[in-house]
Design a protein around this motif. Sequence first.
Motif, PDB file in Angstrom:
ATOM      1  N   CYS A  16       0.810  -1.213   0.000  1.00 45.16           N
ATOM      2  CA  CYS A  16       0.000   0.000   0.000  1.00 45.16           C
ATOM      3  C   CYS A  16       0.846   1.267   0.000  1.00 45.16           C
ATOM      4  O   CYS A  16       1.979   1.283   0.463  1.00 45.16           O
ATOM      5  N   TYR A  17       0.217   2.320  -0.488  1.00 44.47           N
ATOM      6  CA  TYR A  17       0.726   3.681  -0.361  1.00 44.47           C
ATOM      7  C   TYR A  17      -0.331   4.428   0.446  1.00 44.47           C
ATOM      8  O   TYR A  17      -1.496   4.480   0.051  1.00 44.47           O
ATOM      9  N   ILE A  18       0.056   5.004   1.575  1.00 45.39           N
ATOM     10  CA  ILE A  18      -0.889   5.626   2.496  1.00 45.39           C
ATOM     11  C   ILE A  18      -0.806   7.144   2.402  1.00 45.39           C
ATOM     12  O   ILE A  18       0.282   7.714   2.404  1.00 45.39           O
ATOM     13  N   GLN A  19      -1.964   7.778   2.349  1.00 42.68           N
ATOM     14  CA  GLN A  19      -2.055   9.235   2.386  1.00 42.68           C
ATOM     15  C   GLN A  19      -2.717   9.629   3.702  1.00 42.68           C
ATOM     16  O   GLN A  19      -3.939   9.635   3.810  1.00 42.68           O
ATOM     17  N   PRO A  20      -1.919   9.951   4.729  1.00 36.50           N
ATOM     18  CA  PRO A  20      -2.499  10.356   6.013  1.00 36.50           C
ATOM     19  C   PRO A  20      -3.013  11.792   5.934  1.00 36.50           C
ATOM     20  O   PRO A  20      -2.640  12.558   5.045  1.00 36.50           O
ATOM     21  N   GLY A  21      -3.890  12.149   6.873  1.00 38.85           N
ATOM     22  CA  GLY A  21      -4.407  13.514   6.945  1.00 38.85           C
ATOM     23  C   GLY A  21      -5.392  13.839   5.828  1.00 38.85           C
ATOM     24  O   GLY A  21      -5.606  15.007   5.512  1.00 38.85           O
ATOM     25  N   ALA A  22      -6.006  12.826   5.244  1.00 39.21           N
ATOM     26  CA  ALA A  22      -6.966  13.043   4.159  1.00 39.21           C
ATOM     27  C   ALA A  22      -8.304  13.523   4.719  1.00 39.21           C
ATOM     28  O   ALA A  22      -8.586  13.361   5.907  1.00 39.21           O
ATOM     29  N   SER A  23      -9.131  14.082   3.857  1.00 43.13           N
ATOM     30  CA  SER A  23     -10.435  14.569   4.312  1.00 43.13           C
ATOM     31  C   SER A  23     -11.402  13.427   4.595  1.00 43.13           C
ATOM     32  O   SER A  23     -12.360  13.594   5.339  1.00 43.13           O
ATOM     33  N   ARG A  24     -11.164  12.257   3.984  1.00 45.91           N
ATOM     34  CA  ARG A  24     -12.001  11.082   4.264  1.00 45.91           C
ATOM     35  C   ARG A  24     -11.168   9.825   4.067  1.00 45.91           C
ATOM     36  O   ARG A  24     -10.120   9.847   3.431  1.00 45.91           O
ATOM     37  N   GLU A  25     -11.672   8.722   4.618  1.00 45.79           N
ATOM     38  CA  GLU A  25     -10.963   7.444   4.509  1.00 45.79           C
ATOM     39  C   GLU A  25     -11.572   6.636   3.376  1.00 45.79           C
ATOM     40  O   GLU A  25     -12.794   6.464   3.315  1.00 45.79           O
ATOM     41  N   GLU A  26     -10.679   6.158   2.483  1.00 49.32           N
ATOM     42  CA  GLU A  26     -11.165   5.416   1.333  1.00 49.32           C
ATOM     43  C   GLU A  26     -10.022   4.733   0.597  1.00 49.32           C
ATOM     44  O   GLU A  26      -8.858   5.099   0.757  1.00 49.32           O
ATOM     45  N   PHE A  27     -10.392   3.737  -0.189  1.00 47.19           N
ATOM     46  CA  PHE A  27      -9.468   3.171  -1.157  1.00 47.19           C
ATOM     47  C   PHE A  27      -9.458   4.144  -2.328  1.00 47.19           C
ATOM     48  O   PHE A  27     -10.512   4.608  -2.761  1.00 47.19           O
ATOM     49  N   ALA A  28      -8.287   4.465  -2.838  1.00 49.76           N
ATOM     50  CA  ALA A  28      -8.183   5.501  -3.872  1.00 49.76           C
ATOM     51  C   ALA A  28      -7.460   4.998  -5.117  1.00 49.76           C
ATOM     52  O   ALA A  28      -6.664   5.716  -5.715  1.00 49.76           O
ATOM     53  N   GLY A  29      -7.698   3.746  -5.492  1.00 49.25           N
ATOM     54  CA  GLY A  29      -7.083   3.212  -6.710  1.00 49.25           C
ATOM     55  C   GLY A  29      -5.646   2.793  -6.480  1.00 49.25           C
ATOM     56  O   GLY A  29      -5.261   2.409  -5.373  1.00 49.25           O
ATOM     57  N   LEU A  30      -4.859   2.889  -7.527  1.00 51.45           N
ATOM     58  CA  LEU A  30      -3.457   2.483  -7.445  1.00 51.45           C
ATOM     59  C   LEU A  30      -2.546   3.697  -7.494  1.00 51.45           C
ATOM     60  O   LEU A  30      -2.853   4.702  -8.142  1.00 51.45           O
ATOM     61  N   HIS A  31      -1.424   3.591  -6.816  1.00 52.92           N
ATOM     62  CA  HIS A  31      -0.361   4.586  -6.836  1.00 52.92           C
ATOM     63  C   HIS A  31       0.883   3.822  -7.293  1.00 52.92           C
ATOM     64  O   HIS A  31       1.524   3.150  -6.479  1.00 52.92           O
ATOM     65  N   GLY A  32       1.162   3.856  -8.574  1.00 54.17           N
ATOM     66  CA  GLY A  32       2.213   2.995  -9.118  1.00 54.17           C
ATOM     67  C   GLY A  32       1.746   1.558  -9.027  1.00 54.17           C
ATOM     68  O   GLY A  32       0.675   1.215  -9.524  1.00 54.17           O
ATOM     69  N   GLU A  33       2.511   0.730  -8.354  1.00 55.68           N
ATOM     70  CA  GLU A  33       2.148  -0.680  -8.184  1.00 55.68           C
ATOM     71  C   GLU A  33       1.607  -0.962  -6.786  1.00 55.68           C
ATOM     72  O   GLU A  33       1.575  -2.103  -6.346  1.00 55.68           O
ATOM     73  N   ARG A  34       1.196   0.075  -6.085  1.00 53.72           N
ATOM     74  CA  ARG A  34       0.676  -0.073  -4.729  1.00 53.72           C
ATOM     75  C   ARG A  34      -0.765   0.413  -4.655  1.00 53.72           C
ATOM     76  O   ARG A  34      -1.175   1.302  -5.399  1.00 53.72           O
ATOM     77  N   LEU A  35      -1.517  -0.170  -3.727  1.00 51.85           N
ATOM     78  CA  LEU A  35      -2.888   0.239  -3.480  1.00 51.85           C
ATOM     79  C   LEU A  35      -2.865   1.513  -2.645  1.00 51.85           C
ATOM     80  O   LEU A  35      -2.270   1.543  -1.570  1.00 51.85           O
ATOM     81  N   LYS A  36      -3.492   2.578  -3.141  1.00 50.28           N
ATOM     82  CA  LYS A  36      -3.514   3.839  -2.406  1.00 50.28           C
ATOM     83  C   LYS A  36      -4.707   3.851  -1.461  1.00 50.28           C
ATOM     84  O   LYS A  36      -5.834   3.555  -1.859  1.00 50.28           O
ATOM     85  N   ILE A  37      -4.425   4.197  -0.205  1.00 49.28           N
ATOM     86  CA  ILE A  37      -5.467   4.296   0.813  1.00 49.28           C
ATOM     87  C   ILE A  37      -5.333   5.653   1.493  1.00 49.28           C
ATOM     88  O   ILE A  37      -4.250   6.024   1.947  1.00 49.28           O
ATOM     89  N   ARG A  38      -6.445   6.372   1.545  1.00 52.15           N
ATOM     90  CA  ARG A  38      -6.486   7.656   2.235  1.00 52.15           C
ATOM     91  C   ARG A  38      -6.999   7.434   3.658  1.00 52.15           C
ATOM     92  O   ARG A  38      -8.000   6.762   3.858  1.00 52.15           O
TER      93      ARG A  38
END
Length: 103
Positions: A16-38
């Motif tokens: 995974c690639y994690i985006q902390p401090g997001a406005s909401r929590e969600e799966f956000a597709g792919l970031h390169g070869e990793r699953l992006k999670i907000r």
Amino acid sequence: MNKHYRWQGEDLKLFCYIQPGASREEFAGLHGERLKIRIAAAATEGRANKQLQQFLAKACGVKKQAVEITSGAQSRQKTLTIRAPVKLPAALQLDAAGPATAQ
């Protein structure tokens, strides 16, 4: 073969690639070869990691203890293991083949 996850027996390993401090929590597709999670929690004092574990536990129908950060605890790029997930959200973008056919 998808590179953002791998089955290890009954366990699901997510890259995974994690985006902390997001406005909401969600799966956000792919970031390169990793699953992006907000994640809404800030990346301080382990808050984002704890919230990530709770988010994935709820999404996969397991207890929080069944979600383990196996590498990258201090990084945005993390590897997590989910022990015997009960359900698999479509947002994870997994192949239809589950653990029985994985190698």
